[in-house]
Design an enzyme around this catalytic site. Sequence first.
Site, mmCIF file in Angstrom:
data_model
loop_
_atom_site.group_PDB
_atom_site.id
_atom_site.type_symbol
_atom_site.label_atom_id
_atom_site.label_comp_id
_atom_site.label_asym_id
_atom_site.label_seq_id
_atom_site.Cartn_x
_atom_site.Cartn_y
_atom_site.Cartn_z
ATOM 1 N N ASP A 170 0.867 -1.191 0.000
ATOM 2 C CA ASP A 170 0.000 0.000 0.000
ATOM 3 C C ASP A 170 0.895 1.231 0.000
ATOM 4 O O ASP A 170 1.112 1.849 1.046
ATOM 5 C CB ASP A 170 -0.937 -0.028 1.221
ATOM 6 C CG ASP A 170 -1.971 -1.155 1.113
ATOM 7 O OD1 ASP A 170 -2.665 -1.232 0.082
ATOM 8 O OD2 ASP A 170 -2.078 -1.974 2.043
ATOM 9 N N LYS A 187 0.385 -8.381 -2.820
ATOM 10 C CA LYS A 187 -0.993 -7.941 -3.117
ATOM 11 C C LYS A 187 -0.959 -6.506 -3.642
ATOM 12 O O LYS A 187 -0.403 -5.618 -2.996
ATOM 13 C CB LYS A 187 -1.860 -8.000 -1.861
ATOM 14 C CG LYS A 187 -3.285 -7.496 -2.095
ATOM 15 C CD LYS A 187 -4.164 -7.744 -0.890
ATOM 16 C CE LYS A 187 -4.210 -6.613 0.101
ATOM 17 N NZ LYS A 187 -4.921 -5.412 -0.355
ATOM 18 N N ASP A 209 -5.984 -7.389 -6.071
ATOM 19 C CA ASP A 209 -7.119 -7.201 -5.152
ATOM 20 C C ASP A 209 -7.985 -6.033 -5.627
ATOM 21 O O ASP A 209 -7.951 -4.951 -5.063
ATOM 22 C CB ASP A 209 -6.534 -6.935 -3.751
ATOM 23 C CG ASP A 209 -7.592 -6.679 -2.692
ATOM 24 O OD1 ASP A 209 -8.743 -7.098 -2.886
ATOM 25 O OD2 ASP A 209 -7.257 -6.053 -1.669
ATOM 26 N N LEU A 210 -8.755 -6.276 -6.706
ATOM 27 C CA LEU A 210 -9.575 -5.191 -7.260
ATOM 28 C C LEU A 210 -11.056 -5.362 -6.931
ATOM 29 O O LEU A 210 -11.865 -4.499 -7.261
ATOM 30 C CB LEU A 210 -9.352 -5.088 -8.780
ATOM 31 C CG LEU A 210 -7.905 -4.735 -9.178
ATOM 32 C CD1 LEU A 210 -7.779 -4.573 -10.696
ATOM 33 C CD2 LEU A 210 -7.418 -3.462 -8.490
ATOM 34 N N LYS A 211 -11.413 -6.454 -6.291
ATOM 35 C CA LYS A 211 -12.792 -6.664 -5.794
ATOM 36 C C LYS A 211 -13.839 -6.253 -6.828
ATOM 37 O O LYS A 211 -14.671 -5.372 -6.584
ATOM 38 C CB LYS A 211 -13.024 -5.874 -4.494
ATOM 39 C CG LYS A 211 -12.102 -6.258 -3.356
ATOM 40 C CD LYS A 211 -12.477 -5.530 -2.067
ATOM 41 C CE LYS A 211 -11.562 -5.841 -0.917
ATOM 42 N NZ LYS A 211 -10.227 -5.217 -1.010
ATOM 43 N N ASP A 237 -19.876 -5.924 -10.702
ATOM 44 C CA ASP A 237 -20.521 -5.245 -11.837
ATOM 45 C C ASP A 237 -21.459 -6.263 -12.483
ATOM 46 O O ASP A 237 -21.677 -7.345 -11.923
ATOM 47 C CB ASP A 237 -19.423 -4.764 -12.812
ATOM 48 C CG ASP A 237 -19.834 -3.509 -13.579
ATOM 49 O OD1 ASP A 237 -20.992 -3.481 -14.075
ATOM 50 O OD2 ASP A 237 -19.026 -2.578 -13.690
ATOM 51 N N ILE A 238 -21.990 -5.948 -13.658
ATOM 52 C CA ILE A 238 -22.831 -6.948 -14.322
ATOM 53 C C ILE A 238 -21.956 -8.147 -14.717
ATOM 54 O O ILE A 238 -20.739 -7.996 -14.917
ATOM 55 C CB ILE A 238 -23.572 -6.366 -15.550
ATOM 56 C CG1 ILE A 238 -22.573 -5.821 -16.570
ATOM 57 C CG2 ILE A 238 -24.589 -5.309 -15.132
ATOM 58 C CD1 ILE A 238 -23.210 -5.452 -17.903
ATOM 59 N N ASN A 265 -21.263 -9.945 -17.338
ATOM 60 C CA ASN A 265 -20.403 -9.896 -18.516
ATOM 61 C C ASN A 265 -19.157 -9.040 -18.271
ATOM 62 O O ASN A 265 -18.045 -9.417 -18.629
ATOM 63 C CB ASN A 265 -21.213 -9.329 -19.693
ATOM 64 C CG ASN A 265 -20.452 -9.444 -20.990
ATOM 65 O OD1 ASN A 265 -20.005 -10.530 -21.353
ATOM 66 N ND2 ASN A 265 -20.260 -8.322 -21.669
ATOM 67 N N THR A 266 -19.347 -7.915 -17.624
ATOM 68 C CA THR A 266 -18.215 -7.005 -17.366
ATOM 69 C C THR A 266 -17.213 -7.637 -16.407
ATOM 70 O O THR A 266 -15.996 -7.562 -16.615
ATOM 71 C CB THR A 266 -18.749 -5.665 -16.795
ATOM 72 O OG1 THR A 266 -19.637 -5.117 -17.758
ATOM 73 C CG2 THR A 266 -17.638 -4.688 -16.508
ATOM 74 N N THR A 281 -15.014 -5.936 6.336
ATOM 75 C CA THR A 281 -14.935 -5.827 7.804
ATOM 76 C C THR A 281 -15.316 -4.433 8.286
ATOM 77 O O THR A 281 -15.506 -4.222 9.478
ATOM 78 C CB THR A 281 -13.530 -6.193 8.321
ATOM 79 O OG1 THR A 281 -12.575 -5.576 7.480
ATOM 80 C CG2 THR A 281 -13.322 -7.690 8.331
ATOM 81 N N ARG A 322 1.712 -3.557 6.882
ATOM 82 C CA ARG A 322 2.663 -2.732 7.618
ATOM 83 C C ARG A 322 3.683 -3.453 8.498
ATOM 84 O O ARG A 322 4.819 -2.970 8.582
ATOM 85 C CB ARG A 322 1.881 -1.661 8.404
ATOM 86 C CG ARG A 322 1.326 -0.601 7.456
ATOM 87 C CD ARG A 322 0.221 0.198 8.058
ATOM 88 N NE ARG A 322 -1.005 -0.606 8.200
ATOM 89 C CZ ARG A 322 -2.150 -0.149 8.675
ATOM 90 N NH1 ARG A 322 -2.227 1.120 9.058
ATOM 91 N NH2 ARG A 322 -3.199 -0.934 8.763
HETATM 92 O O1 C5P Z 1 -0.936 -3.007 6.897
HETATM 93 P P1 C5P Z 1 -1.973 -4.074 7.128
HETATM 94 O O2 C5P Z 1 -1.401 -5.416 7.491
HETATM 95 O O3 C5P Z 1 -3.045 -3.624 8.085
HETATM 96 O O4 C5P Z 1 -2.646 -4.236 5.680
HETATM 97 C C1 C5P Z 1 -3.685 -5.089 5.455
HETATM 98 C C2 C5P Z 1 -4.115 -5.069 4.014
HETATM 99 O O5 C5P Z 1 -5.297 -5.846 3.941
HETATM 100 C C3 C5P Z 1 -4.458 -3.702 3.454
HETATM 101 O O6 C5P Z 1 -4.158 -3.746 2.062
HETATM 102 C C4 C5P Z 1 -5.935 -3.588 3.689
HETATM 103 O O7 C5P Z 1 -6.584 -2.783 2.747
HETATM 104 C C5 C5P Z 1 -6.368 -5.037 3.507
HETATM 105 N N1 C5P Z 1 -7.588 -5.399 4.216
HETATM 106 C C6 C5P Z 1 -7.742 -5.279 5.579
HETATM 107 N N2 C5P Z 1 -8.907 -5.653 6.189
HETATM 108 C C7 C5P Z 1 -9.874 -6.157 5.452
HETATM 109 C C8 C5P Z 1 -9.750 -6.298 4.080
HETATM 110 C C9 C5P Z 1 -8.567 -5.913 3.478
HETATM 111 O O8 C5P Z 1 -6.855 -4.821 6.282
HETATM 112 N N3 C5P Z 1 -10.949 -6.551 6.060
#
Ligand code: C5P
Length: 250
Positions: A23, A45, A72-74, A77-78, A80-81, A132, A223
């Site tokens: 990130d 990721k 990780d683009l989640k 959409d419809i 087909n897309t 979450t 992190r």
């Molecule tokens: O730095 P950290 O370990 O907290 O990063 C966790 C990664 O997982 C980040 O990319 C965050 O967006 C992602 N994430 C999360 N909790 C979720 C879903 C995704 O921390 N429930």
Amino acid sequence: MTESASRNTDSRKNDPRIIVALDFAAEKESDALVASLNPSMARLKIGKEMFTRFGPEMVRRYQDQGFEIFLDLKFHDIPNTVARAVAGAADLGVWMVNVHALGGEKMMTKAAEALREFGSDRPKLIAVTVLTSMDASQLSGVGIQDTVENEVTRLAVLARNSGMDGVVSSAREAGLIRSSIPGDFCIVTPGIRPGWAETNDQVRIVTPGDALKGGSDYLVIGRPITRSRNPSEALRLISEEIAAAIQITP
Ligand code: C5P
């Protein structure tokens, strides 16, 4: 052999369980971190922010350095897309890609079908159940009058029945998902903190060992590695904790 034992056999020796969440807003910082990591110990990721800033080029560059990528683009959409989007991810050669289970059975089924032509090289396709950031009152606000746990279980079962390879889940819900869905179904878990790391803004955290013992297959860790003074040492420490946990998992 128990299910968790079969998930932890020798065949998975070269299957690193750590997915490092990149990130970064600056490409150079990300490149420097990646250069300090060993691709046999972790996957990477890349999410919406970095993909929007740096695009497929960054994915290819890290793949050329030997890393497998969870894109990780989640998608949501419809049908087909989303099918075309996951096929684009497969063309890019990523290891894992994801969609929102709330897109529904047709969307997920069509996405799974779109990957079939890629054969055994296809990316793993997983679904996000409930973010979450959502609690029962947020769910109620979008018309879902149920507990988070019930909604997670319902969507995980739907994902399984729609051909998904697994789900993203908090460690809290991994056990519930394992007990509702028998067999080979992959669980990817963020919110991981080793005992020695800062919690940052994560609230419900678990250690790497506990997450694996609780049923997770892959751990998304940002992190504690990316902001560490010595990222390769942080990765090594976490890998050791994971190796120990896998050995004692029944
Ligand atoms: O730095 P950290 O370990 O907290 O990063 C966790 C990664 O997982 C980040 O990319 C965050 O967006 C992602 N994430 C999360 N909790 C979720 C879903 C995704 O921390 N429930």
